[in-house]
Design a protein around this motif. Structure first.
Motif, PDB file in Angstrom:
ATOM      1  N   LEU A   1       0.641  -1.164   0.126  1.00 35.86           N
ATOM      2  CA  LEU A   1      -0.040  -0.021  -0.096  1.00 35.86           C
ATOM      3  C   LEU A   1       0.882   1.178  -0.155  1.00 35.86           C
ATOM      4  O   LEU A   1       0.490   2.320  -0.747  1.00 35.86           O
ATOM      5  CB  LEU A   1      -0.915   0.060   1.282  1.00 35.86           C
ATOM      6  CG  LEU A   1      -2.139  -1.013   1.065  1.00 35.86           C
ATOM      7  CD1 LEU A   1      -2.926  -1.002   2.232  1.00 35.86           C
ATOM      8  CD2 LEU A   1      -3.134  -0.585  -0.099  1.00 35.86           C
ATOM      9  N   ALA A   2       1.867   1.152   0.695  1.00 32.91           N
ATOM     10  CA  ALA A   2       2.934   2.364   0.691  1.00 32.91           C
ATOM     11  C   ALA A   2       3.484   2.699  -0.502  1.00 32.91           C
ATOM     12  O   ALA A   2       3.524   3.954  -0.983  1.00 32.91           O
ATOM     13  CB  ALA A   2       3.999   2.219   1.498  1.00 32.91           C
ATOM     14  N   ALA A   3       3.742   1.598  -1.586  1.00 33.47           N
ATOM     15  CA  ALA A   3       4.262   1.614  -2.643  1.00 33.47           C
ATOM     16  C   ALA A   3       3.013   2.308  -3.765  1.00 33.47           C
ATOM     17  O   ALA A   3       3.378   3.110  -4.780  1.00 33.47           O
ATOM     18  CB  ALA A   3       4.535   0.549  -3.243  1.00 33.47           C
ATOM     19  N   GLU A   4       1.841   2.163  -3.468  1.00 29.30           N
ATOM     20  CA  GLU A   4       0.631   2.626  -4.253  1.00 29.30           C
ATOM     21  C   GLU A   4       0.289   4.296  -3.508  1.00 29.30           C
ATOM     22  O   GLU A   4      -0.185   4.953  -4.442  1.00 29.30           O
ATOM     23  CB  GLU A   4      -0.444   1.997  -3.728  1.00 29.30           C
ATOM     24  CG  GLU A   4      -1.635   1.843  -4.717  1.00 29.30           C
ATOM     25  CD  GLU A   4      -2.917   0.733  -4.518  1.00 29.30           C
ATOM     26  OE1 GLU A   4      -3.920   1.379  -4.714  1.00 29.30           O
ATOM     27  OE2 GLU A   4      -2.178  -0.213  -4.175  1.00 29.30           O
ATOM     28  N   PHE A   5       0.618   4.503  -2.320  1.00 30.21           N
ATOM     29  CA  PHE A   5       0.299   5.842  -1.720  1.00 30.21           C
ATOM     30  C   PHE A   5       1.681   6.558  -1.372  1.00 30.21           C
ATOM     31  O   PHE A   5       1.757   6.476  -0.347  1.00 30.21           O
ATOM     32  CB  PHE A   5      -0.645   5.740  -0.659  1.00 30.21           C
ATOM     33  CG  PHE A   5      -2.172   5.162  -1.025  1.00 30.21           C
ATOM     34  CD1 PHE A   5      -3.063   6.082  -1.554  1.00 30.21           C
ATOM     35  CD2 PHE A   5      -2.129   3.804  -1.078  1.00 30.21           C
ATOM     36  CE1 PHE A   5      -4.476   5.343  -1.832  1.00 30.21           C
ATOM     37  CE2 PHE A   5      -3.610   3.308  -1.630  1.00 30.21           C
ATOM     38  CZ  PHE A   5      -4.532   4.267  -1.698  1.00 30.21           C
ATOM     39  N   LEU A   6       2.518   6.798  -2.324  1.00 29.98           N
ATOM     40  CA  LEU A   6       3.935   7.451  -2.251  1.00 29.98           C
ATOM     41  C   LEU A   6       3.914   8.567  -1.302  1.00 29.98           C
ATOM     42  O   LEU A   6       4.722   9.044  -0.666  1.00 29.98           O
ATOM     43  CB  LEU A   6       4.406   7.695  -3.296  1.00 29.98           C
ATOM     44  CG  LEU A   6       4.596   6.440  -4.400  1.00 29.98           C
ATOM     45  CD1 LEU A   6       5.129   6.703  -5.723  1.00 29.98           C
ATOM     46  CD2 LEU A   6       5.512   5.279  -3.600  1.00 29.98           C
ATOM     47  N   THR A   7       2.653   9.415  -1.291  1.00 26.83           N
ATOM     48  CA  THR A   7       2.688  10.654  -0.510  1.00 26.83           C
ATOM     49  C   THR A   7       2.193  10.617   0.923  1.00 26.83           C
ATOM     50  O   THR A   7       2.237  11.363   1.708  1.00 26.83           O
ATOM     51  CB  THR A   7       1.743  11.726  -1.091  1.00 26.83           C
ATOM     52  OG1 THR A   7       0.309  11.253  -0.952  1.00 26.83           O
ATOM     53  CG2 THR A   7       1.942  12.284  -2.553  1.00 26.83           C
ATOM     54  N   VAL A   8       1.719   9.365   1.361  1.00 28.70           N
ATOM     55  CA  VAL A   8       1.484   8.896   2.655  1.00 28.70           C
ATOM     56  C   VAL A   8       2.758   8.251   3.192  1.00 28.70           C
ATOM     57  O   VAL A   8       3.203   7.266   2.705  1.00 28.70           O
ATOM     58  CB  VAL A   8       0.254   8.008   2.709  1.00 28.70           C
ATOM     59  CG1 VAL A   8      -0.259   7.756   4.218  1.00 28.70           C
ATOM     60  CG2 VAL A   8      -0.959   8.570   2.106  1.00 28.70           C
ATOM     61  N   PRO A   9       3.150   8.770   4.577  1.00 30.18           N
ATOM     62  CA  PRO A   9       4.325   8.172   5.118  1.00 30.18           C
ATOM     63  C   PRO A   9       3.873   6.799   5.787  1.00 30.18           C
ATOM     64  O   PRO A   9       2.621   6.270   5.961  1.00 30.18           O
ATOM     65  CB  PRO A   9       4.215   8.729   6.608  1.00 30.18           C
ATOM     66  CG  PRO A   9       3.555  10.164   6.466  1.00 30.18           C
ATOM     67  CD  PRO A   9       2.372   9.875   5.123  1.00 30.18           C
ATOM     68  N   LEU A  10       4.851   5.600   5.898  1.00 26.68           N
ATOM     69  CA  LEU A  10       4.696   4.386   5.837  1.00 26.68           C
ATOM     70  C   LEU A  10       4.006   4.063   7.353  1.00 26.68           C
ATOM     71  O   LEU A  10       3.168   3.257   7.375  1.00 26.68           O
ATOM     72  CB  LEU A  10       6.024   3.564   5.755  1.00 26.68           C
ATOM     73  CG  LEU A  10       6.036   2.358   5.930  1.00 26.68           C
ATOM     74  CD1 LEU A  10       5.265   1.355   5.058  1.00 26.68           C
ATOM     75  CD2 LEU A  10       7.423   1.547   6.185  1.00 26.68           C
ATOM     76  N   SER A  11       4.315   4.979   8.262  1.00 31.33           N
ATOM     77  CA  SER A  11       3.911   4.863   9.691  1.00 31.33           C
ATOM     78  C   SER A  11       2.205   5.120   9.580  1.00 31.33           C
ATOM     79  O   SER A  11       1.600   4.242  10.170  1.00 31.33           O
ATOM     80  CB  SER A  11       4.419   5.691  10.599  1.00 31.33           C
ATOM     81  OG  SER A  11       4.142   7.281  10.335  1.00 31.33           O
ATOM     82  N   THR A  12       1.825   5.903   8.553  1.00 31.54           N
ATOM     83  CA  THR A  12       0.385   6.225   8.477  1.00 31.54           C
ATOM     84  C   THR A  12      -0.353   5.124   7.762  1.00 31.54           C
ATOM     85  O   THR A  12      -1.481   4.574   8.087  1.00 31.54           O
ATOM     86  CB  THR A  12      -0.035   7.542   7.854  1.00 31.54           C
ATOM     87  OG1 THR A  12       0.806   8.589   8.475  1.00 31.54           O
ATOM     88  CG2 THR A  12      -1.223   7.704   7.689  1.00 31.54           C
ATOM     89  N   VAL A  13       0.191   4.379   6.747  1.00 33.48           N
ATOM     90  CA  VAL A  13      -0.248   3.396   5.981  1.00 33.48           C
ATOM     91  C   VAL A  13      -0.416   2.159   7.179  1.00 33.48           C
ATOM     92  O   VAL A  13      -1.240   1.556   7.121  1.00 33.48           O
ATOM     93  CB  VAL A  13       0.757   3.064   5.018  1.00 33.48           C
ATOM     94  CG1 VAL A  13       0.191   1.917   4.137  1.00 33.48           C
ATOM     95  CG2 VAL A  13       0.762   4.115   4.029  1.00 33.48           C
ATOM     96  N   SER A  14       0.752   1.925   7.824  1.00 33.96           N
ATOM     97  CA  SER A  14       0.753   0.664   8.741  1.00 33.96           C
ATOM     98  C   SER A  14      -0.239   1.131   9.856  1.00 33.96           C
ATOM     99  O   SER A  14      -1.069  -0.087   9.834  1.00 33.96           O
ATOM    100  CB  SER A  14       2.176   0.505   9.457  1.00 33.96           C
ATOM    101  OG  SER A  14       3.143   0.452   8.612  1.00 33.96           O
ATOM    102  N   ARG A  15      -0.584   2.246  10.255  1.00 31.64           N
ATOM    103  CA  ARG A  15      -1.697   2.223  11.302  1.00 31.64           C
ATOM    104  C   ARG A  15      -2.807   2.053  10.544  1.00 31.64           C
ATOM    105  O   ARG A  15      -3.851   1.611  11.170  1.00 31.64           O
ATOM    106  CB  ARG A  15      -1.467   3.780  11.945  1.00 31.64           C
ATOM    107  CG  ARG A  15      -2.411   3.936  13.121  1.00 31.64           C
ATOM    108  CD  ARG A  15      -2.169   5.461  13.645  1.00 31.64           C
ATOM    109  NE  ARG A  15      -2.669   6.425  12.798  1.00 31.64           N
ATOM    110  CZ  ARG A  15      -1.777   7.316  12.367  1.00 31.64           C
ATOM    111  NH1 ARG A  15      -0.384   7.316  12.667  1.00 31.64           N
ATOM    112  NH2 ARG A  15      -2.064   8.260  11.622  1.00 31.64           N
ATOM    113  N   CYS A  16      -3.103   2.454   9.613  1.00 29.35           N
ATOM    114  CA  CYS A  16      -4.323   2.327   8.962  1.00 29.35           C
ATOM    115  C   CYS A  16      -4.638   0.817   8.549  1.00 29.35           C
ATOM    116  O   CYS A  16      -6.077   0.488   8.785  1.00 29.35           O
ATOM    117  CB  CYS A  16      -4.309   3.068   7.576  1.00 29.35           C
ATOM    118  SG  CYS A  16      -5.975   3.272   6.597  1.00 29.35           S
ATOM    119  N   VAL A  17      -3.576   0.051   8.198  1.00 33.46           N
ATOM    120  CA  VAL A  17      -3.928  -1.438   8.029  1.00 33.46           C
ATOM    121  C   VAL A  17      -4.294  -1.977   9.345  1.00 33.46           C
ATOM    122  O   VAL A  17      -5.291  -2.706   9.446  1.00 33.46           O
ATOM    123  CB  VAL A  17      -2.593  -2.192   7.464  1.00 33.46           C
ATOM    124  CG1 VAL A  17      -2.692  -3.406   7.592  1.00 33.46           C
ATOM    125  CG2 VAL A  17      -2.184  -1.597   5.977  1.00 33.46           C
ATOM    126  N   ALA A  18      -3.742  -1.621  10.435  1.00 37.41           N
ATOM    127  CA  ALA A  18      -3.871  -2.075  11.840  1.00 37.41           C
ATOM    128  C   ALA A  18      -5.261  -1.863  12.032  1.00 37.41           C
ATOM    129  O   ALA A  18      -6.002  -2.814  12.701  1.00 37.41           O
ATOM    130  CB  ALA A  18      -2.859  -1.413  12.830  1.00 37.41           C
TER     131      ALA A  18
END
Length: 60
Positions: A5-22
């Motif tokens: 997902l981080a590779a898909e949403f390059l403008t979103v920090p990885l920590s935000t993507v990880s939190r969203c998944v959790a």
């Protein structure tokens, strides 16, 4: 999943993507669903799309 997902949403920090998944996983469990990685990823993707699309345009 977060890396995909981080590779898909390059403008979103990885920590935000990880939190969203959790959060997506926890929300599904809270609703009594049998959460799978596919479901969590789809829900997280929709939330990330909303996040990206609701951001104001950058100033030039």
């Amino acid at each position: 999943m977060s890396e995909r997902l981080a590779a898909e949403f390059l403008t979103v920090p990885l920590s935000t993507v990880s939190r969203c998944v959790a959060d997506a996983w926890a929300c599904g469990e809270h609703l009594g669903l049998d959460v799978t990685p596919e479901i969590a990823e789809r829900v997280a993707r929709e939330r990330l799309l909303g996040l990206v699309n609701s951001a104001p345009p950058s100033r030039r």
